[in-house]
Write an enzyme that holds these catalytic residues in place. Structure first.
Site, PDB file in Angstrom:
ATOM      1  N   HIS A   1       0.637  -1.149   0.183  1.00  0.00           N
ATOM      2  CA  HIS A   1      -0.338  -0.462  -0.264  1.00  0.00           C
ATOM      3  C   HIS A   1       0.456   1.171   0.054  1.00  0.00           C
ATOM      4  CE1 HIS A   1      -3.444  -2.389   2.455  1.00  0.00           C
ATOM      5  NE2 HIS A   1      -3.532  -2.703   0.862  1.00  0.00           N
TER       6      HIS A   1
ATOM      7  N   ARG B   1      -4.058  -8.724 -19.529  1.00  0.00           N
ATOM      8  CA  ARG B   1      -3.803  -9.608 -19.034  1.00  0.00           C
ATOM      9  C   ARG B   1      -4.397 -10.900 -18.112  1.00  0.00           C
ATOM     10  NH1 ARG B   1       2.775 -10.164 -17.780  1.00  0.00           N
ATOM     11  NH2 ARG B   1       2.247  -9.739 -15.833  1.00  0.00           N
TER      12      ARG B   1
ATOM     13  N   CYS C   1       6.609  -4.538 -23.066  1.00  0.00           N
ATOM     14  CA  CYS C   1       5.861  -3.878 -21.544  1.00  0.00           C
ATOM     15  C   CYS C   1       6.900  -4.127 -20.179  1.00  0.00           C
ATOM     16  CB  CYS C   1       4.346  -3.926 -21.175  1.00  0.00           C
ATOM     17  SG  CYS C   1       4.598  -6.238 -21.615  1.00  0.00           S
TER      18      CYS C   1
ATOM     19  N   GLU D   1       8.014 -13.604 -23.426  1.00  0.00           N
ATOM     20  CA  GLU D   1       8.657 -13.680 -22.211  1.00  0.00           C
ATOM     21  C   GLU D   1       9.472 -14.764 -22.274  1.00  0.00           C
ATOM     22  OE1 GLU D   1       6.347 -12.164 -19.116  1.00  0.00           O
ATOM     23  OE2 GLU D   1       4.751 -13.265 -19.690  1.00  0.00           O
TER      24      GLU D   1
ATOM     25  N   ARG E   1      15.210 -13.031 -11.715  1.00  0.00           N
ATOM     26  CA  ARG E   1      15.474 -11.135 -12.255  1.00  0.00           C
ATOM     27  C   ARG E   1      15.281 -10.941 -10.163  1.00  0.00           C
ATOM     28  NH1 ARG E   1       9.067 -11.000 -14.065  1.00  0.00           N
ATOM     29  NH2 ARG E   1       8.448  -9.265 -12.934  1.00  0.00           N
TER      30      ARG E   1
ATOM     31  N   ASN F   1      11.131  -7.866 -18.834  1.00  0.00           N
ATOM     32  CA  ASN F   1      11.838  -8.550 -17.268  1.00  0.00           C
ATOM     33  C   ASN F   1      11.933 -10.267 -17.267  1.00  0.00           C
ATOM     34  OD1 ASN F   1      11.038  -6.212 -17.027  1.00  0.00           O
ATOM     35  ND2 ASN F   1       9.184  -6.815 -15.830  1.00  0.00           N
ATOM     36  N   ASP F   2      11.274 -11.089 -17.543  1.00  0.00           N
ATOM     37  CA  ASP F   2      10.849 -12.185 -17.380  1.00  0.00           C
ATOM     38  C   ASP F   2      11.468 -12.596 -18.710  1.00  0.00           C
ATOM     39  OD1 ASP F   2       9.400 -13.793 -15.696  1.00  0.00           O
ATOM     40  OD2 ASP F   2       8.044 -12.945 -16.418  1.00  0.00           O
TER      41      ASP F   2
ATOM     42  N   ARG G   1      -1.769  -6.040 -15.758  1.00  0.00           N
ATOM     43  CA  ARG G   1      -1.796  -7.210 -14.408  1.00  0.00           C
ATOM     44  C   ARG G   1      -2.797  -7.764 -13.747  1.00  0.00           C
ATOM     45  NH1 ARG G   1       4.130  -4.544 -14.451  1.00  0.00           N
ATOM     46  NH2 ARG G   1       5.195  -6.182 -15.058  1.00  0.00           N
TER      47      ARG G   1
END
Ligand code: PEP
Ligand code: MG
Length: 583
Positions: free
Chosen positions: A193, A335, A505, A434, A468, A457-458, A300
């Site tokens: 949060h 996604r 992305c 990915e 990662r 990223n992946d 996401r």
């Protein structure tokens, strides 16, 4: 003496220098005593009153947040109210008072400590982040029982940098953007949060800087470098001077770049570059549209699933519909859930795997849990009647998997057709590229989907075999490695040959340092966190696609990844007068 942390996660970017204000959690000493039998009813009433006052305190904050921030953010407090209304919690405390004759402070503290210990032991990052909510409620109820009215943020001076183990949502929401210049926390990740609030408030912040409260004292001079993820304590004069210049430059550049939001993202030779937003939580949508983006390139959806309870079809439909309507006619690329790897939800808690990144993750999980997948697809399809929704399947690694996912999608469409439920008949379904096998087989996969979205990223972690999220080998995680460049070129060529639209992305798309390279490799659609859009747009508008192409060609001839990275940073620093230090 100066000391530096580098282990923090950038929750919200920026550079700030200021005096530290360490917020010590003055947890009240909890009085513990036994109640006489004839006083039990009074004690229960005292407890009920404290719960009631706590609830009304939280509702007041909730209303303030709804006015000053957004109604979505105020929902965080609705969760607190729900916890307080949970009969299990309240009745359990009353039961302890009645049966064990413990005083109210003792009873509620025992229960909350038991809850938080269980959350801590869960090993689930998301659940662990909820500890702060429970501890906050505990402190509030106990303070009300003891008639202590704490105002922890009241004595913070303007320009202070707050340092705390973590902030409660209430504290973060009350931070006055003008008064608090940045914050640093021991705990939290990008999805906590605190991190979400920091981004929404535009306050530079580093979270998860493990030893921050142990090492920083109130009054210490701090540099929060939320560009590189560094916190420097009591810097020497020359570092301070250098950073003062950075801070000044960054603030100026930010103000100048803000003017870009209404301008297009075309290169000097008129190539349009499309910029989209990556969103995890609904409040990021406003930032995406404020920055003048072309829609959502990556929604996401797994973040909707991170509560204790899985969202049902209706709850998902409402969330997707809100996004679809908000951006219509721009695209909203949803996604399907990518859980597994480092994203664990309560549903998968028991699913302990030795190699979770190579395990039952993303589409694999969905195909194994078909009912859950169908429900999500129904919700997305229904929402598609309200805007330009697209579906994105994560972590596709072979044609068989994609065919299976498409078969389920078409079955769900038929179900909706039979039930006469509206959806966008020509909805596009694409795949994340990915996994190396998907990149190599992109031309084949192209026959079974409508678009590609490259998840660097992946992709980088799987190409280079570098976890990662493992800090120990972070220096090996190099998106500029020649092997990665070859893969990116291959994907872009494959997409062009197959006439399939392709976007990127992963974080690389939002890092302005890589913008020229990506344009040069043929990418025209970039999706990123809203916090990075100005910088990327600035690069786009300052370069020609031809010079990007020449640069990419030249970098592709390099053999050494560190060299490529160094050169990319040098070019960026030289061209864009950057405040960013060398890699
Ligand atoms: C990626 O892998 O680049 C990506 C965008 O997906 P995530 O970071 O959610 O795995
Ligand atoms: Mg990914």
């Amino acid at each position: 003496m100066s000391e530096e942390f580098t282990s923090g996660t950038i929750a919200s970017p920026g550079i700030r220098i200021g005096r530290a204000h360490v917020l010590s959690r003055r947890n009240p000493d909890i009085p513990r005593y036994f109640i006489n039998t004839w006083n039990i009813n009074n004690e229960i009433s005292r407890f009920e009153e404290a719960v009631h006052s706590t609830k009304s305190d939280i509702e007041t904050i909730q209303r303030q947040v709804a006015i000053t921030l957004s109604s979505e953010m105020s929902d965080i407090f609705a969760t607190h109210v729900m916890i307080l209304e949970d009969p299990l919690l309240v009745e359990k405390a009353k039961d302890i008072i009645r049966r064990e004759q413990k005083n109210a402070e003792w009873a509620i503290n025992d229960i909350i400590v038991e809850y938080t210990n269980n959350l801590e032991a869960s090993g689930d990052d998301y659940l662990k982040e909820r500890i702060v909510d429970f501890s906050d409620l505990n402190r509030r109820i106990i303070s009300n029982l003891m008639n202590h009215r704490e105002k922890p943020l009241m004595d913070v001076s303007e320009g202070d940098i707050l340092v705390a183990a973590d902030f409660t949502p209430g504290e973060t929401a009350c931070m006055n953007r003008m008064a608090i210049s940045a914050f640093v926390t021991d705990r939290g990740g990008r999805t906590s949060h605190t991190a979400i609030m920091a981004r929404a408030l535009g306050i530079p912040a580093i979270v998860g800087a493990i030893n921050a409260t142990a090492s920083v004292k109130t009054g210490d001079m701090l540099i929060v470098d939320a560009i590189h993820g560094r916190v420097i304590i009591n810097p020497p004069e020359e570092v301070l001077k250098e950073y003062k210049q950075y801070e000044h430059d960054y603030t100026r550049i930010e103000a100048e770049l803000e003017l870009l939001s209404n301008l297009g993202a075309k290169t000097s030779d008129n190539e349009e570059i499309f910029i989209y937003g990556n969103v995890e939580v609904p409040e990021e949508m406003k930032s995406v549209s404020r920055f003048g983006a072309h829609g959502i390139g990556l929604y996401r959806s797994e973040f909707l699933f991170m509560g204790k309870k899985l969202p049902d079809e209706e709850a998902q439909f409402q969330a997707y519909r809100t996004a679809a309507e908000f951006f219509d006619p721009q695209p909203v690329t949803i996604r399907t859930i990518d859980i597994g790897g480092d994203k664990i939800i309560s549903y998968t808690e028991s699913m302990k795997e030795k190699n979770p990144f190579l395990g039952c993750r993303a589409i694999r999980f969905c195909l194994d849990n078909e009912e859950l997948f169908r429900i999500q697809l129904r919700a997305i399809l229904r929402a598609s009647a309200y805007g330009n929704v697209r579906i994105l399947f994560p972590m596709i690694s072979c044609v068989g998997e994609l065919k299976e996912a498409q078969k389920i999608l078409s079955d769900v469409k038929s179900e909706l057709d039979s039930a006469g439920i509206a959806y966008k008949k020509d909805i596009k379904a694409g795949i994340m590229i990915e996994v190396p096998s998907a990149a190599i087989n992109a031309d084949r996969l192209a026959s079974y989907c409508d678009f590609f979205s490259v998840g660097t990223n992946d992709l980088v972690q799987y190409i280079l075999a570098v976890d990662r999220i493992n800090e120990k080998i972070a220096r090996l995680y190099n998106p500029a490695d020649p092997a990665v460049l070859r893969f990116l070129r291959m994907i872009s060529d494959s997409a062009a040959r197959s006439d399939v639209p392709v976007s990127i992305c992963g974080e690389m798309a939002g890092d302005p340092v890589y913008t020229m390279l990506l344009i040069g490799l043929g990418f025209r659609h970039l999706s990123m966190s809203p916090a990075f859009m100005y910088q990327v747009k600035n690069v786009v508008r300052s370069v020609s696609s031809e010079e990007c192409r020449v640069l990419a060609e030249e970098l592709m001839t390099e053999e050494d990844g560190d060299n490529v990275r160094r050169r990319i940073y040098e070019i960026y620093d030289r061209r864009f007068n950057s405040f960013r230090k060398k890699a």
